[in-house]
Design a protein around this motif. Structure first.
Motif, PDB file in Angstrom:
ATOM      1  N   HIS A 159       0.818  -1.203   0.000  1.00  0.00           N
ATOM      2  CA  HIS A 159       0.000   0.000   0.000  1.00  0.00           C
ATOM      3  C   HIS A 159       0.862   1.267   0.000  1.00  0.00           C
ATOM      4  N   LYS A 181       1.112   4.545  -2.778  1.00  0.00           N
ATOM      5  CA  LYS A 181       1.021   5.977  -2.513  1.00  0.00           C
ATOM      6  C   LYS A 181       2.178   6.728  -3.162  1.00  0.00           C
ATOM      7  N   GLU A 235      -7.500   9.145   1.571  1.00  0.00           N
ATOM      8  CA  GLU A 235      -6.198   8.760   1.011  1.00  0.00           C
ATOM      9  C   GLU A 235      -5.839   9.597  -0.208  1.00  0.00           C
ATOM     10  N   GLU A 273      -4.553  12.852   1.042  1.00  0.00           N
ATOM     11  CA  GLU A 273      -3.171  12.715   1.521  1.00  0.00           C
ATOM     12  C   GLU A 273      -2.185  12.741   0.360  1.00  0.00           C
TER      13      GLU A 273
END
Length: 108
Positions: A3, A7, A41, A44
């Motif tokens: 994960h 990102k 997310e 972010e």
């Protein structure tokens, strides 16, 4: 893949393909769209891609309008919010009755 790798990869793609996270579109900035649709997310990732203060402030106002406390907390932590916009967001959250957003804005 992990994960965290995703990102970083997405942030690189945003910048590498020349996407402008600071471009204001029909319904606002990418930050505003992420808040409106509840994508923490995505918010972010956009913040890490180097977003401008105006985009953060508009997104905070959206978070206070639609009741997104986690988004508001993330945006307040960006250190790009002026005191005037924070007060505006607080008044908006109070008028709409979003106690969880009010709590976040008062604590920060």
């Amino acid at each position: 893949f992990h994960h965290k790798e995703l990102k970083g990869d997405v942030t690189w793609q945003i910048q590498g393909y020349g996407a402008d996270v600071n471009k204001k579109l029909f319904r606002g900035f990418a930050t505003t769209a992420a808040v409106r649709s509840g994508h923490l997310e995505a918010l972010e990732i956009i913040l890490k891609a180097g977003v401008c203060p105006e985009a953060c402030e508009e997104a905070l106002l959206e978070a206070s309008y639609v009741g997104r406390p986690r988004h508001a907390e993330l945006l307040m932590g960006s250190n790009m919010i002026t005191p005037q916009v924070a007060v505006h967001a607080l008044v908006t959250a109070c008028c709409r009755g979003f106690l969880d957003v009010i709590d976040v804005l008062i604590k920060v």
